[in-house]
Scaffold this motif. Structure first.
Motif, PDB file in Angstrom:
ATOM      1  N   HIS A 108      11.623  14.630  12.856  1.00 56.39           N
ATOM      2  CA  HIS A 108      11.116  13.795  13.940  1.00 56.39           C
ATOM      3  C   HIS A 108      10.606  12.483  13.346  1.00 56.39           C
ATOM      4  O   HIS A 108       9.779  12.501  12.419  1.00 56.39           O
ATOM      5  N   LEU A 109      11.067  11.368  13.847  1.00 57.74           N
ATOM      6  CA  LEU A 109      10.519  10.079  13.458  1.00 57.74           C
ATOM      7  C   LEU A 109       9.340   9.752  14.379  1.00 57.74           C
ATOM      8  O   LEU A 109       9.399   9.988  15.582  1.00 57.74           O
ATOM      9  N   VAL A 110       8.267   9.227  13.797  1.00 52.21           N
ATOM     10  CA  VAL A 110       7.052   8.948  14.561  1.00 52.21           C
ATOM     11  C   VAL A 110       6.520   7.571  14.185  1.00 52.21           C
ATOM     12  O   VAL A 110       6.963   6.948  13.217  1.00 52.21           O
ATOM     13  N   CYS A 111       5.539   7.128  14.946  1.00 50.90           N
ATOM     14  CA  CYS A 111       4.856   5.860  14.682  1.00 50.90           C
ATOM     15  C   CYS A 111       3.404   6.167  14.352  1.00 50.90           C
ATOM     16  O   CYS A 111       2.610   6.498  15.232  1.00 50.90           O
ATOM     17  N   ASN A 112       3.052   6.091  13.078  1.00 45.95           N
ATOM     18  CA  ASN A 112       1.695   6.380  12.609  1.00 45.95           C
ATOM     19  C   ASN A 112       0.814   5.159  12.898  1.00 45.95           C
ATOM     20  O   ASN A 112       1.049   4.074  12.376  1.00 45.95           O
ATOM     21  N   ASP A 113      -0.225   5.349  13.713  1.00 46.39           N
ATOM     22  CA  ASP A 113      -1.015   4.208  14.178  1.00 46.39           C
ATOM     23  C   ASP A 113      -2.197   3.859  13.277  1.00 46.39           C
ATOM     24  O   ASP A 113      -2.905   2.879  13.547  1.00 46.39           O
ATOM     25  N   TYR A 114      -2.434   4.628  12.182  1.00 42.73           N
ATOM     26  CA  TYR A 114      -3.621   4.344  11.377  1.00 42.73           C
ATOM     27  C   TYR A 114      -3.511   2.930  10.806  1.00 42.73           C
ATOM     28  O   TYR A 114      -2.468   2.556  10.264  1.00 42.73           O
ATOM     29  N   PRO A 115      -4.574   2.129  10.889  1.00 42.23           N
ATOM     30  CA  PRO A 115      -4.496   0.715  10.490  1.00 42.23           C
ATOM     31  C   PRO A 115      -4.085   0.519   9.033  1.00 42.23           C
ATOM     32  O   PRO A 115      -4.709   1.051   8.115  1.00 42.23           O
ATOM     33  N   ASN A 116      -2.998  -0.201   8.828  1.00 42.98           N
ATOM     34  CA  ASN A 116      -2.546  -0.640   7.507  1.00 42.98           C
ATOM     35  C   ASN A 116      -2.169   0.482   6.556  1.00 42.98           C
ATOM     36  O   ASN A 116      -2.102   0.278   5.342  1.00 42.98           O
ATOM     37  N   ASN A 117      -1.917   1.674   7.067  1.00 45.52           N
ATOM     38  CA  ASN A 117      -1.477   2.769   6.196  1.00 45.52           C
ATOM     39  C   ASN A 117      -0.634   3.753   7.008  1.00 45.52           C
ATOM     40  O   ASN A 117      -1.165   4.642   7.666  1.00 45.52           O
ATOM     41  N   GLU A 118       0.666   3.594   6.927  1.00 42.53           N
ATOM     42  CA  GLU A 118       1.583   4.445   7.677  1.00 42.53           C
ATOM     43  C   GLU A 118       1.636   5.867   7.146  1.00 42.53           C
ATOM     44  O   GLU A 118       2.299   6.730   7.735  1.00 42.53           O
ATOM     45  N   HIS A 119       0.953   6.123   6.026  1.00 37.93           N
ATOM     46  CA  HIS A 119       0.983   7.452   5.407  1.00 37.93           C
ATOM     47  C   HIS A 119      -0.226   8.305   5.786  1.00 37.93           C
ATOM     48  O   HIS A 119      -0.239   9.502   5.521  1.00 37.93           O
ATOM     49  N   LYS A 120      -1.217   7.742   6.410  1.00 33.64           N
ATOM     50  CA  LYS A 120      -2.489   8.435   6.620  1.00 33.64           C
ATOM     51  C   LYS A 120      -2.328   9.669   7.509  1.00 33.64           C
ATOM     52  O   LYS A 120      -1.684   9.620   8.552  1.00 33.64           O
ATOM     53  N   SER A 121      -2.989  10.743   7.098  1.00 38.75           N
ATOM     54  CA  SER A 121      -2.881  12.011   7.833  1.00 38.75           C
ATOM     55  C   SER A 121      -3.378  11.891   9.265  1.00 38.75           C
ATOM     56  O   SER A 121      -2.766  12.428  10.198  1.00 38.75           O
ATOM     57  N   ALA A 135       9.202  21.974  11.321  1.00 45.27           N
ATOM     58  CA  ALA A 135       9.252  20.634  11.901  1.00 45.27           C
ATOM     59  C   ALA A 135       8.722  19.626  10.891  1.00 45.27           C
ATOM     60  O   ALA A 135       7.649  19.824  10.318  1.00 45.27           O
ATOM     61  N   ASN A 136       9.466  18.555  10.695  1.00 42.53           N
ATOM     62  CA  ASN A 136       9.094  17.522   9.736  1.00 42.53           C
ATOM     63  C   ASN A 136       8.887  16.197  10.457  1.00 42.53           C
ATOM     64  O   ASN A 136       9.754  15.749  11.213  1.00 42.53           O
ATOM     65  N   PHE A 137       7.732  15.557  10.213  1.00 46.34           N
ATOM     66  CA  PHE A 137       7.371  14.311  10.897  1.00 46.34           C
ATOM     67  C   PHE A 137       7.248  13.185   9.871  1.00 46.34           C
ATOM     68  O   PHE A 137       6.513  13.314   8.884  1.00 46.34           O
ATOM     69  N   SER A 138       7.950  12.085  10.128  1.00 48.77           N
ATOM     70  CA  SER A 138       7.980  10.964   9.183  1.00 48.77           C
ATOM     71  C   SER A 138       7.900   9.639   9.929  1.00 48.77           C
ATOM     72  O   SER A 138       8.565   9.454  10.953  1.00 48.77           O
ATOM     73  N   ASP A 139       7.098   8.724   9.402  1.00 51.64           N
ATOM     74  CA  ASP A 139       7.104   7.339   9.869  1.00 51.64           C
ATOM     75  C   ASP A 139       8.039   6.557   8.941  1.00 51.64           C
ATOM     76  O   ASP A 139       7.849   6.586   7.716  1.00 51.64           O
ATOM     77  N   PRO A 140       9.058   5.879   9.469  1.00 50.26           N
ATOM     78  CA  PRO A 140       9.984   5.138   8.609  1.00 50.26           C
ATOM     79  C   PRO A 140       9.302   4.095   7.728  1.00 50.26           C
ATOM     80  O   PRO A 140       9.877   3.658   6.730  1.00 50.26           O
ATOM     81  N   GLY A 141       8.078   3.685   8.077  1.00 53.17           N
ATOM     82  CA  GLY A 141       7.345   2.743   7.253  1.00 53.17           C
ATOM     83  C   GLY A 141       6.524   3.400   6.161  1.00 53.17           C
ATOM     84  O   GLY A 141       5.865   2.718   5.385  1.00 53.17           O
ATOM     85  N   ASP A 142       6.557   4.718   6.093  1.00 53.00           N
ATOM     86  CA  ASP A 142       5.803   5.482   5.097  1.00 53.00           C
ATOM     87  C   ASP A 142       6.684   5.680   3.871  1.00 53.00           C
ATOM     88  O   ASP A 142       7.634   6.453   3.881  1.00 53.00           O
ATOM     89  N   TYR A 143       6.358   4.976   2.793  1.00 50.17           N
ATOM     90  CA  TYR A 143       7.213   4.994   1.614  1.00 50.17           C
ATOM     91  C   TYR A 143       7.221   6.352   0.921  1.00 50.17           C
ATOM     92  O   TYR A 143       8.155   6.684   0.195  1.00 50.17           O
ATOM     93  N   VAL A 144       6.187   7.171   1.131  1.00 55.03           N
ATOM     94  CA  VAL A 144       6.162   8.497   0.518  1.00 55.03           C
ATOM     95  C   VAL A 144       7.303   9.352   1.059  1.00 55.03           C
ATOM     96  O   VAL A 144       7.877  10.160   0.340  1.00 55.03           O
ATOM     97  N   LEU A 168       0.835  -1.203   0.000  1.00 54.88           N
ATOM     98  CA  LEU A 168       0.000   0.000   0.000  1.00 54.88           C
ATOM     99  C   LEU A 168       0.867   1.249   0.000  1.00 54.88           C
ATOM    100  O   LEU A 168       0.606   2.197  -0.741  1.00 54.88           O
ATOM    101  N   ALA A 169       1.910   1.271   0.804  1.00 52.40           N
ATOM    102  CA  ALA A 169       2.775   2.436   0.870  1.00 52.40           C
ATOM    103  C   ALA A 169       3.437   2.697  -0.476  1.00 52.40           C
ATOM    104  O   ALA A 169       3.550   3.838  -0.923  1.00 52.40           O
ATOM    105  N   ARG A 170       3.873   1.643  -1.143  1.00 54.22           N
ATOM    106  CA  ARG A 170       4.479   1.803  -2.469  1.00 54.22           C
ATOM    107  C   ARG A 170       3.464   2.361  -3.469  1.00 54.22           C
ATOM    108  O   ARG A 170       3.777   3.231  -4.282  1.00 54.22           O
TER     109      ARG A 170
END
Length: 279
Positions: free
Chosen positions: A249-262, A218-227, A114-116
């Motif tokens: 800042h590295l973060v952990c995006n908790d939205y189910p099955n989509n590390e990119h979700k706002s 400030a920039n926030f990124s989840d390492p699992g977010d391919y974007v 999904l991230a890809r």
């Protein structure tokens, strides 16, 4: 001088403007309650630069067709990012890893299908944004008009995904006019992608913090977010004349099955704490 939060969303069709704005505010408030002493944004004014209708002329996404609606976080799912393998590689390798990340789009199967898929769609939309001048100007104007209206206020600009590109381009242009903005926030940003930077360098002489940003970026990124495969922008974008640079800042995006979700980004502890410090 009032404090104003200006939001700009990412790519893909969206719910109606009022619904999307309410959903973002609820996600922000959810994070504030979970991660800070604040319970909500209170009476802070919030505006949204909505541009999905310029690309998707068939109307907004309705509740039936919305495959990724706003969902409250599951109990215990909002977590602070913990350093892991990715961070250890970065510490040992130094800046050379950024060059690898910029050029190797297939990153050893680490990122979800999904991230890809989302990243590929972002790049397609990027092509339209930069190749169709009238479309780009129309999108930019939605944000420009709101920022100009609040030029005498303390503005916190919160952007996500494709919206971070729009926000960056608008701020670079508005900086030439003497406009100033206090705080710039990017989430799930493709600003580290080589194709994005290449398009910018076609009409910019360098990549840097927009000159109009006076307090913070400030920039926030989840390492699992391919974007945001390049999670660190500080080594790509130099400081502006006010010595403002990107703080990553590295973060952990908790939205189910989509590390990119706002929605997931808006309630991470790191984002909530940063926003609370500005309010």
């Amino acid at each position: 001088m009032a404090k104003v939060i200006v939001l700009i969303h990412g790519r893909s069709n969206k719910p109606a403007p009022a619904t999307l704005k309410d959903n973002w505010i609820e996600a922000i408030n959810e994070g504030l309650r979970a991660n800070t002493s604040l319970t909500s944004l209170g009476d802070t004014k919030v505006e949204m630069a909505y541009y999905a209708d310029l690309h998707y002329t068939g109307g907004p996404v309705n509740d039936v067709d919305n495959s990724e609606p706003y969902k409250k976080a599951a109990p215990g799912s909002i977590k602070r990012y913990k350093k892991g393998f990715f961070d250890r590689i970065r510490k040992l390798s130094g800046n050379w890893i950024e060059g690898v990340v910029d050029t190797v789009e297939e990153y050893s199967g680490v990122f979800s299908h999904l991230a890809r898929s989302v990243a590929k769609k972002v790049l397609r939309d990027l092509g339209k944004y930069y190749s169709q001048t009238a479309f780009r100007h129309s999108v930019n104007k939605r944000l420009e008009d709101i920022l100009k209206k609040h030029r005498d206020d303390e503005v916190i600009l919160v952007s996500h995904s494709m919206g971070t590109i729009v926000a960056y381009e608008v701020l670079r242009d508005m900086g030439k006019t003497g406009y100033q903005i206090d705080h710039f926030i990017t989430m799930g940003s493709p600003l580290g992608m080589a194709p994005v930077q290449g398009n910018m360098l076609n009409h910019r002489n360098q990549l840097r913090t927009p000159s109009c940003v006076t307090q913070s970026w400030a920039n926030f990124s989840d390492p699992g977010d391919y974007v945001c495969i390049d999670t660190h922008l500080a080594d790509d974008y130099s400081r502006n004349s006010s010595n403002i640079g990107v703080k990553d800042h590295l973060v952990c995006n908790d939205y189910p099955n989509n590390e990119h979700k706002s929605y997931g980004y808006l309630r991470t502890p790191e984002f909530s704490e940063h926003l609370a410090s500005l309010l």
